[in-house]
Design a protein around this motif. Structure first.
Motif, PDB file in Angstrom:
ATOM      1  N   MET A 237       3.757  -0.394   1.925  1.00  0.00           N
ATOM      2  CA  MET A 237       2.555  -1.279   1.493  1.00  0.00           C
ATOM      3  C   MET A 237       2.507  -2.504   2.484  1.00  0.00           C
ATOM      4  SD  MET A 237       1.176   0.091  -1.294  1.00  0.00           S
ATOM      5  CE  MET A 237       1.154   1.888  -0.782  1.00  0.00           C
ATOM      6  N   ARG A 238       1.405  -2.879   2.812  1.00  0.00           N
ATOM      7  CA  ARG A 238       1.351  -4.105   3.579  1.00  0.00           C
ATOM      8  C   ARG A 238       1.238  -5.338   2.761  1.00  0.00           C
ATOM      9  NH1 ARG A 238      -4.294  -3.424   6.604  1.00  0.00           N
ATOM     10  NH2 ARG A 238      -4.287  -5.761   6.451  1.00  0.00           N
ATOM     11  N   ALA A 239       1.907  -6.549   3.109  1.00  0.00           N
ATOM     12  CA  ALA A 239       1.937  -7.439   2.300  1.00  0.00           C
ATOM     13  C   ALA A 239       0.658  -8.244   2.220  1.00  0.00           C
ATOM     14  CB  ALA A 239       3.061  -8.322   2.751  1.00  0.00           C
ATOM     15  N   MET A 240       0.474  -9.073   0.894  1.00  0.00           N
ATOM     16  CA  MET A 240      -0.593  -9.683   0.832  1.00  0.00           C
ATOM     17  C   MET A 240      -0.435 -11.175   0.467  1.00  0.00           C
ATOM     18  SD  MET A 240      -3.649  -7.410  -0.785  1.00  0.00           S
ATOM     19  CE  MET A 240      -2.514  -6.550  -1.713  1.00  0.00           C
ATOM     20  N   ASP A 241       0.523 -11.739   1.459  1.00  0.00           N
ATOM     21  CA  ASP A 241       1.260 -13.120   1.039  1.00  0.00           C
ATOM     22  C   ASP A 241       0.234 -14.257   0.738  1.00  0.00           C
ATOM     23  OD1 ASP A 241       3.539 -11.778   0.734  1.00  0.00           O
ATOM     24  OD2 ASP A 241       4.266 -12.053   2.753  1.00  0.00           O
ATOM     25  N   ASP A 242      -0.859 -14.279   1.716  1.00  0.00           N
ATOM     26  CA  ASP A 242      -1.457 -15.370   1.623  1.00  0.00           C
ATOM     27  C   ASP A 242      -2.988 -14.894   1.636  1.00  0.00           C
ATOM     28  OD1 ASP A 242      -2.375 -15.048   4.374  1.00  0.00           O
ATOM     29  OD2 ASP A 242      -0.768 -16.513   4.909  1.00  0.00           O
ATOM     30  N   LEU A 243      -3.997 -15.849   1.329  1.00  0.00           N
ATOM     31  CA  LEU A 243      -5.326 -15.410   1.144  1.00  0.00           C
ATOM     32  C   LEU A 243      -5.923 -14.657   2.162  1.00  0.00           C
ATOM     33  CD1 LEU A 243      -6.766 -15.640  -1.445  1.00  0.00           C
ATOM     34  CD2 LEU A 243      -7.972 -17.775  -0.739  1.00  0.00           C
ATOM     35  N   ALA A 244      -5.693 -14.942   3.533  1.00  0.00           N
ATOM     36  CA  ALA A 244      -6.233 -14.399   4.614  1.00  0.00           C
ATOM     37  C   ALA A 244      -5.726 -12.879   4.700  1.00  0.00           C
ATOM     38  CB  ALA A 244      -5.750 -15.078   6.028  1.00  0.00           C
ATOM     39  N   ASP A 245      -4.482 -12.622   4.152  1.00  0.00           N
ATOM     40  CA  ASP A 245      -3.997 -11.415   4.133  1.00  0.00           C
ATOM     41  C   ASP A 245      -4.715 -10.438   3.276  1.00  0.00           C
ATOM     42  OD1 ASP A 245      -1.996 -11.839   5.763  1.00  0.00           O
ATOM     43  OD2 ASP A 245      -0.394 -12.069   4.430  1.00  0.00           O
ATOM     44  N   VAL A 246      -5.137 -11.137   1.999  1.00  0.00           N
ATOM     45  CA  VAL A 246      -6.057 -10.478   0.963  1.00  0.00           C
ATOM     46  C   VAL A 246      -7.490  -9.985   1.514  1.00  0.00           C
ATOM     47  CG1 VAL A 246      -6.790 -10.517  -1.171  1.00  0.00           C
ATOM     48  CG2 VAL A 246      -4.674 -11.659  -0.823  1.00  0.00           C
ATOM     49  N   VAL A 247      -7.912 -11.056   2.308  1.00  0.00           N
ATOM     50  CA  VAL A 247      -9.159 -10.760   2.703  1.00  0.00           C
ATOM     51  C   VAL A 247      -9.169  -9.750   3.671  1.00  0.00           C
ATOM     52  CG1 VAL A 247     -11.091 -11.712   4.352  1.00  0.00           C
ATOM     53  CG2 VAL A 247     -10.125 -12.981   2.102  1.00  0.00           C
TER      54      VAL A 247
ATOM     55  N   THR B 208      14.476  10.335 -14.067  1.00  0.00           N
ATOM     56  CA  THR B 208      15.422   9.329 -14.208  1.00  0.00           C
ATOM     57  C   THR B 208      14.568   8.154 -14.118  1.00  0.00           C
ATOM     58  OG1 THR B 208      17.349  10.693 -13.838  1.00  0.00           O
ATOM     59  CG2 THR B 208      17.498   8.576 -13.487  1.00  0.00           C
ATOM     60  N   ARG B 209      14.815   7.054 -14.845  1.00  0.00           N
ATOM     61  CA  ARG B 209      14.316   5.733 -14.523  1.00  0.00           C
ATOM     62  C   ARG B 209      15.105   5.320 -13.455  1.00  0.00           C
ATOM     63  NH1 ARG B 209      10.843   2.235 -16.652  1.00  0.00           N
ATOM     64  NH2 ARG B 209      10.335   3.553 -18.298  1.00  0.00           N
ATOM     65  N   GLY B 210      14.721   5.048 -12.101  1.00  0.00           N
ATOM     66  CA  GLY B 210      15.807   4.379 -11.224  1.00  0.00           C
ATOM     67  C   GLY B 210      15.120   4.317  -9.874  1.00  0.00           C
ATOM     68  N   ASP B 211      15.862   3.963  -8.681  1.00  0.00           N
ATOM     69  CA  ASP B 211      15.483   3.788  -7.400  1.00  0.00           C
ATOM     70  C   ASP B 211      15.922   4.881  -6.610  1.00  0.00           C
ATOM     71  OD1 ASP B 211      14.447   1.965  -5.084  1.00  0.00           O
ATOM     72  OD2 ASP B 211      16.476   2.790  -4.752  1.00  0.00           O
ATOM     73  N   LEU B 212      14.944   5.557  -5.815  1.00  0.00           N
ATOM     74  CA  LEU B 212      15.392   6.494  -5.142  1.00  0.00           C
ATOM     75  C   LEU B 212      16.335   6.671  -4.172  1.00  0.00           C
ATOM     76  CD1 LEU B 212      13.746   6.372  -1.995  1.00  0.00           C
ATOM     77  CD2 LEU B 212      11.677   6.609  -3.528  1.00  0.00           C
ATOM     78  N   LEU B 213      16.540   5.204  -3.628  1.00  0.00           N
ATOM     79  CA  LEU B 213      17.830   4.924  -2.510  1.00  0.00           C
ATOM     80  C   LEU B 213      18.692   4.915  -3.361  1.00  0.00           C
ATOM     81  CD1 LEU B 213      16.215   2.586  -0.298  1.00  0.00           C
ATOM     82  CD2 LEU B 213      16.751   4.815   0.223  1.00  0.00           C
ATOM     83  N   ALA B 214      18.887   4.211  -4.512  1.00  0.00           N
ATOM     84  CA  ALA B 214      20.377   3.955  -5.221  1.00  0.00           C
ATOM     85  C   ALA B 214      20.780   5.201  -6.299  1.00  0.00           C
ATOM     86  CB  ALA B 214      19.955   2.702  -6.144  1.00  0.00           C
TER      87      ALA B 214
ATOM     88  N   GLY C  77       2.067   9.621   4.453  1.00  0.00           N
ATOM     89  CA  GLY C  77       1.020   9.102   5.393  1.00  0.00           C
ATOM     90  C   GLY C  77       1.675   9.047   6.717  1.00  0.00           C
ATOM     91  N   ALA C  78       0.896   9.328   7.889  1.00  0.00           N
ATOM     92  CA  ALA C  78       1.416   9.465   9.348  1.00  0.00           C
ATOM     93  C   ALA C  78       2.369   8.277   9.715  1.00  0.00           C
ATOM     94  CB  ALA C  78       0.290   9.582  10.368  1.00  0.00           C
ATOM     95  N   SER C  79       2.079   7.222   9.344  1.00  0.00           N
ATOM     96  CA  SER C  79       2.947   6.192   9.839  1.00  0.00           C
ATOM     97  C   SER C  79       4.201   5.857   8.959  1.00  0.00           C
ATOM     98  CB  SER C  79       2.148   4.728   9.919  1.00  0.00           C
ATOM     99  OG  SER C  79       1.744   4.648   8.736  1.00  0.00           O
ATOM    100  N   VAL C  80       4.242   6.411   8.143  1.00  0.00           N
ATOM    101  CA  VAL C  80       5.372   6.326   7.204  1.00  0.00           C
ATOM    102  C   VAL C  80       6.819   6.613   7.576  1.00  0.00           C
ATOM    103  CG1 VAL C  80       6.113   6.434   4.873  1.00  0.00           C
ATOM    104  CG2 VAL C  80       4.091   6.156   5.271  1.00  0.00           C
ATOM    105  N   LEU C  81       6.917   7.849   7.966  1.00  0.00           N
ATOM    106  CA  LEU C  81       8.084   8.650   8.415  1.00  0.00           C
ATOM    107  C   LEU C  81       8.022   8.916  10.022  1.00  0.00           C
ATOM    108  CD1 LEU C  81       9.193  10.979   5.477  1.00  0.00           C
ATOM    109  CD2 LEU C  81      10.175   8.644   6.291  1.00  0.00           C
TER     110      LEU C  81
ATOM    111  N   ASP D  45      10.019  -0.784   2.524  1.00  0.00           N
ATOM    112  CA  ASP D  45       9.761  -1.435   3.666  1.00  0.00           C
ATOM    113  C   ASP D  45      10.487  -0.546   4.969  1.00  0.00           C
ATOM    114  OD1 ASP D  45      12.665  -1.806   3.574  1.00  0.00           O
ATOM    115  OD2 ASP D  45      12.549  -3.963   3.093  1.00  0.00           O
ATOM    116  N   ASP D  46      10.395  -1.058   6.110  1.00  0.00           N
ATOM    117  CA  ASP D  46      10.852  -0.308   7.325  1.00  0.00           C
ATOM    118  C   ASP D  46      12.259   0.124   6.962  1.00  0.00           C
ATOM    119  OD1 ASP D  46       8.280  -0.149   8.339  1.00  0.00           O
ATOM    120  OD2 ASP D  46       8.646  -1.625   9.984  1.00  0.00           O
ATOM    121  N   ALA D  47      12.986  -0.823   6.709  1.00  0.00           N
ATOM    122  CA  ALA D  47      14.581  -0.684   6.666  1.00  0.00           C
ATOM    123  C   ALA D  47      14.844   0.644   5.570  1.00  0.00           C
ATOM    124  CB  ALA D  47      15.296  -1.903   6.446  1.00  0.00           C
ATOM    125  N   GLY D  48      14.026   0.198   4.514  1.00  0.00           N
ATOM    126  CA  GLY D  48      14.157   1.175   3.229  1.00  0.00           C
ATOM    127  C   GLY D  48      13.804   2.717   3.608  1.00  0.00           C
ATOM    128  N   ARG D  49      12.557   2.795   4.661  1.00  0.00           N
ATOM    129  CA  ARG D  49      12.419   4.202   5.105  1.00  0.00           C
ATOM    130  C   ARG D  49      13.169   4.924   5.748  1.00  0.00           C
ATOM    131  NH1 ARG D  49       5.758   2.654   6.326  1.00  0.00           N
ATOM    132  NH2 ARG D  49       5.413   1.718   4.348  1.00  0.00           N
TER     133      ARG D  49
END
Ligand SMILES: C[S@@+](CC[C@H](N)C(=O)[O-])C[C@H]1O[C@@H](n2cnc3c(N)ncnc32)[C@H](O)[C@@H]1O
Length: 345
Positions: free
Chosen positions: A1-11, A235-241, A303-307, A271-275
């Protein structure tokens, strides 16, 4: 997911969502997202949220949960703007308490030609399973259509036609199996597994389906009813862990089945490292099971850019479908994100 850290990102994010994601799919969400991007008063409310909670699907879903009317324009009476400005404390609470976990059963139609080509019986392990609807490919009926809408194949459960019929337009040399695969084990992992026996859960999932997608909403409700008698252990958990432990459970409970590790619309959340880590982990799991004398495959639908390594192996164009379907790290073809189309290369 793209980050939306500041308002310009949100817009930027809301403009992009309006033009690239909602346009052609939901006129209401196209208008709502474009409206938010130009509305300082509403943007100030979104700024109060943690950045991961600012995404349109969650904000719009929460507003609809609090009775924002749809279909509608942005500033219509009772629509998004009025709901956010007059019921913000309630909408905010819902945004903070819930997340977007759309569970799209129609994706099974794009996975079936791959599953049907694997040696059975199958042990299905889905990471990012949400409520687990995609873990029941043997409970739905499938109608494959050509571009003109004519049926080219139909597959039903062995017990007879399902009340849930998945229509999918198919192009290219897709091998539609004559019958549905036998599934002898199913299980999943999710950060937040959804329990369909909780009445609010199915209603929240239905709220997340985009306003004009009445067919998807009706299908979702019917699918929830079909599997109500067959809860799956997610299972409630993280797919990597937590993957290795669930793989071990599948292998010990169904040692003679082909393990199918699969996911759709999930890895984008990393994120990219997680992918990259996930891609390696999936290959490792398959290799480990095979080294122990078992059968295993990795099926991805993202999505095409994910892997990008998977997408790079595609030998044909997506023609309007932007999810890449992979088997063991090689692209099989392209799928519509909500399972409406499959192009096999
Ligand atoms: C968009 S939903 C897709 C659900 C389902 N795969 C489908 O195709 O309908 C994404 C799911 O992935 C889950 N998820 C996201 N990141 C995860 C992680 N790191 N580990 C486990 N599940 C995760 C979310 O909780 C959510 O239920």
């Amino acid at each position: 997911m793209r980050a939306m850290d500041d308002l310009a990102d949100v817009v930027d994010f809301y403009r992009h969502f309006a033009q690239q994601e909602a346009k052609g799919e939901s006129r209401t969400f196209e208008l709502w997202a474009a409206g938010v991007a130009d509305d300082p008063e509403v943007l100030a409310l979104l700024e109060q949220l943690p950045s991961a909670k600012r995404q349109p699907n969650l904000v719009f879903g929460a507003a609809r949960w609090h009775r924002a009317v749809t279909p509608s324009g942005y500033a219509d009476p009772g629509a998004l703007r009025e709901t956010l400005l007059t019921r913000w404390p309630q909408v905010r609470e819902t945004i903070l308490a819930r997340s977007t976990q759309t569970n799209e059963v129609a994706r099974c139609a794009t996975l079936l030609p791959v599953l049907g080509g694997l040696e059975g019986p199958l042990a299905l392990l889905e990471v990012g399973a949400s409520a687990g609807l995609c873990l029941h490919p043997d409970r739905w009926s499938y109608r494959y259509l050509d571009d003109a809408g004519a049926q080219v194949a139909r597959v039903d459960p062995s017990s007879g036609p399902s009340p849930v019929v998945l229509d999918c337009t198919v192009r290219g040399p897709a091998a539609i199996p004559p019958s549905l695969p036998e599934v002898v084990w199913r299980g999943g992992i999710d950060l937040n597994p959804l329990d369909l026996s909780v009445p609010d859960t199915a209603r929240w999932l239905e709220t997340l389906v985009w306003p004009e997608h009445e067919d998807r909403r009706a299908r979702l409700a019917a699918a929830c009813r079909v599997v109500a008698d067959a809860p799956v252990d997610i299972t409630r958990g993280d797919l990597l862990a937590d993957l290795d432990a669930v793989v071990d459970r599948a292998r010990s409970q169904a040692p003679d089945a082909t393990l199918v590790l699969f996911h759709s619309a999930v890895i984008a959340y990393l994120d990219d490292a997680g992918r990259r880590q996930w891609q390696q982990l999936a290959h490792d799991v398959v290799a480990r099971v095979r080294a122990a004398g078992g059968r295993a495959h990795w099926v991805s639908n993202e999505g095409a850019s994910v892997l990008p390594d998977v997408t790079a192996t595609a030998t044909c164009a997506g023609e309007g479908s932007d999810f890449c379907l992979g088997l063991d790290g090689s692209a099989v073809g392209w799928t519509h994100g909500h399972g409406r189309r499959l192009t096999v290369c």
